[in-house]
Design a protein around this motif. Structure first.
Motif, mmCIF file in Angstrom:
data_model
loop_
_atom_site.group_PDB
_atom_site.id
_atom_site.type_symbol
_atom_site.label_atom_id
_atom_site.label_comp_id
_atom_site.label_asym_id
_atom_site.label_seq_id
_atom_site.Cartn_x
_atom_site.Cartn_y
_atom_site.Cartn_z
ATOM 1 N N ILE A 1 0.736 12.200 -10.512
ATOM 2 C CA ILE A 1 -0.189 11.197 -11.054
ATOM 3 C C ILE A 1 -1.611 11.743 -10.961
ATOM 4 N N MET A 2 -2.398 11.549 -12.019
ATOM 5 C CA MET A 2 -3.805 11.940 -11.960
ATOM 6 C C MET A 2 -4.662 10.695 -11.773
ATOM 7 N N VAL A 3 -5.634 10.798 -10.878
ATOM 8 C CA VAL A 3 -6.579 9.703 -10.644
ATOM 9 C C VAL A 3 -7.789 9.929 -11.542
ATOM 10 N N MET A 4 -8.106 8.933 -12.379
ATOM 11 C CA MET A 4 -9.259 9.009 -13.277
ATOM 12 C C MET A 4 -10.398 8.245 -12.614
ATOM 13 N N HIS B 1 0.848 -1.196 0.000
ATOM 14 C CA HIS B 1 0.000 0.000 0.000
ATOM 15 C C HIS B 1 0.887 1.251 0.000
ATOM 16 N N GLY B 2 0.983 1.902 -1.167
ATOM 17 C CA GLY B 2 1.794 3.111 -1.265
ATOM 18 C C GLY B 2 3.226 2.872 -1.705
ATOM 19 N N LEU B 3 3.558 1.662 -2.086
ATOM 20 C CA LEU B 3 4.953 1.306 -2.409
ATOM 21 C C LEU B 3 5.006 0.138 -3.381
ATOM 22 N N THR B 4 5.816 0.272 -4.448
ATOM 23 C CA THR B 4 6.073 -0.889 -5.308
ATOM 24 C C THR B 4 7.550 -0.924 -5.686
ATOM 25 N N GLU B 5 7.966 -2.075 -6.172
ATOM 26 C CA GLU B 5 9.327 -2.226 -6.706
ATOM 27 C C GLU B 5 9.254 -2.893 -8.069
ATOM 28 N N ILE B 6 9.986 -2.311 -9.029
ATOM 29 C CA ILE B 6 10.198 -2.959 -10.323
ATOM 30 C C ILE B 6 11.680 -3.322 -10.418
ATOM 31 N N TYR C 1 2.567 2.841 -10.268
ATOM 32 C CA TYR C 1 1.874 1.710 -9.633
ATOM 33 C C TYR C 1 1.747 1.911 -8.123
ATOM 34 N N ALA C 2 2.706 2.596 -7.504
ATOM 35 C CA ALA C 2 2.550 2.936 -6.077
ATOM 36 C C ALA C 2 1.298 3.795 -5.893
ATOM 37 N N ALA C 3 1.103 4.749 -6.804
ATOM 38 C CA ALA C 3 -0.106 5.586 -6.748
ATOM 39 C C ALA C 3 -1.355 4.734 -6.942
ATOM 40 N N MET C 4 -1.292 3.786 -7.873
ATOM 41 C CA MET C 4 -2.462 2.948 -8.157
ATOM 42 C C MET C 4 -2.880 2.127 -6.934
ATOM 43 N N SER D 1 -8.627 4.578 -12.499
ATOM 44 C CA SER D 1 -7.306 4.269 -13.036
ATOM 45 C C SER D 1 -6.394 5.469 -12.784
ATOM 46 N N VAL D 2 -5.108 5.288 -13.040
ATOM 47 C CA VAL D 2 -4.159 6.380 -12.804
ATOM 48 C C VAL D 2 -3.393 6.677 -14.085
#
Lengths: 147, 147, 147, 147
Positions: B138-141, B35-40, B70-73, B81-82
């Motif tokens: 990031i914009m939230v749609m 939640h709020g964090l990703t790693e690629i 993706y962290a935003a998503m 969607s973002v």
């Protein structure tokens, strides 16, 4: 515009581009190399897509960064290389086209830092739609020509 | 941190990533989705190299942008969607490692705009070296979930 | 963090700040100068307001840029000066407080370029709220100390 | 360019500018307000200087941000206000002139987000020298007109 510092800039830029595995991977080409200006083209194919079928924003950023960096390289002295210090890019429309064109331009060619911009267009039947706008800082590494 | 708006965020993010041809192309994986964090992660292979044999700055930008997006998503509602509006990235060291890790984090989760950052590290024998720092909008749609 | 390159960095920074008419104009002070870190404070008064009575975004940007630039200066050699090449700032909340604090920090101190960040907080009864986040590139001008 | 959404945009922009204490403080004026374009001028006086006697980079950023924000406001509907989400600015030359002119322009007027640029020039005997280049994201707040 400044006088040409490296009369062989087009060959130097083409040779550097040729060695970039990542540009081959995405099927990018560099059909335009002028003094202070380059263009990178990428066809739309499934390997460069994001989840909605448009070209991935990361690919858009990649060719904007590279086109502007090579535009800077056209104005650097023969014995120097260039380094992308930072860039900022706005995505202004989905990259929805048969191909993308990134046009990089030098705005101010300093001795140590070169300021550039790039525009990325999505092309459909030769109609160009702006999809991204970038502003970038390039550092000139004097006496460190690319091998 | 805000409460979880989409209890299935990990599945939504994984499904979206799975559909990105460009992430497959560069052999990227998404092993961390919190939640709020990703790693690629991207392994170092010749398809992602630039002319000096380091990982291409464009690839660095691509995974920074995606990890933070993706962290935003992970913090967006289920029906939304973002979209990556813009980002700015500083390259602070050559991407010289056996693999790269991009860590994206949400800084401020607004209703319409989410501000994120990402750090990209070059990893050698589990030693991480910071090679890029990114800041992104990031914009939230709302009401436009990914298919 | 790097070793201290200029043992008198605090005096150098204070002397430079003292000569900035624009910092006096907005009633800014520089109460914190550490190795790699500075703080600029500005009280909320009508001369720094925008049309809604919050502190003007331009003032927020001004103290973020300056705090991070002075953080870079604390790590530059005694005979050098520093120059703000570029910065990018996200406004994440209205600057609604009794005063503002801009905290600038060095992220990576290179020989020619120093990468910094700054956070700006609105302070109400000692409660700090993040209102802006900045990322900046500083150039070190060797052999060009400020007079 | 889009059709004019607010026929009274010039009055709305002038009224907003008039209420900004920070613009008065630095002696800024707004002599040009067209559809998609504005100019802010600042005379060179000691209150806006940095330590070398040039105009402070913070002032340069402040007028770039405001000129582009007001350019966006000229294209927003009558019942909306605009908010500067973020900007990135490159300082390309010292702000060394009798006055500064910031020219803000709308690049892409979206419904929710407007992308703008600004150029800041130092003027000496009507000769303009580019000293900064900015790229900005503006959010349109529908149904929230300025009071």
């Amino acid at each position: 515009m400044r006088p040409i510092a490296n009369p062989n800039f087009a060959e130097s830029v083409a040779a550097s581009f040729q060695k970039q595995g990542a540009m081959h991977l995405i099927r990018a080409t560099l059909p335009v190399v002028e003094h202070g200006l380059t263009e990178i083209h990428v066809p739309h194919w499934d390997g460069v897509e994001q989840q909605h079928g448009f070209v991935h924003g990361g690919i858009v950023g990649m060719i904007a960064d590279s086109a502007a960096g090579y535009a800077a390289m056209t104005m650097a002295p023969a014995g120097a290389s260039v380094l992308s210090v930072e860039y900022k890019i706005n995505m202004v429309a989905p990259a929805d086209g048969q191909k993308l064109i990134a046009r990089g331009r030098v705005i101010r060619p300093g001795k140590t830092l070169i300021i550039t911009t790039a525009e990325v267009f999505a092309v459909n039947d030769s109609k160009e739609t702006l999809c991204a706008l970038m502003q970038q800082t390039i550092m000139v590494m004097h006496g460190k020509a690319e091998k």
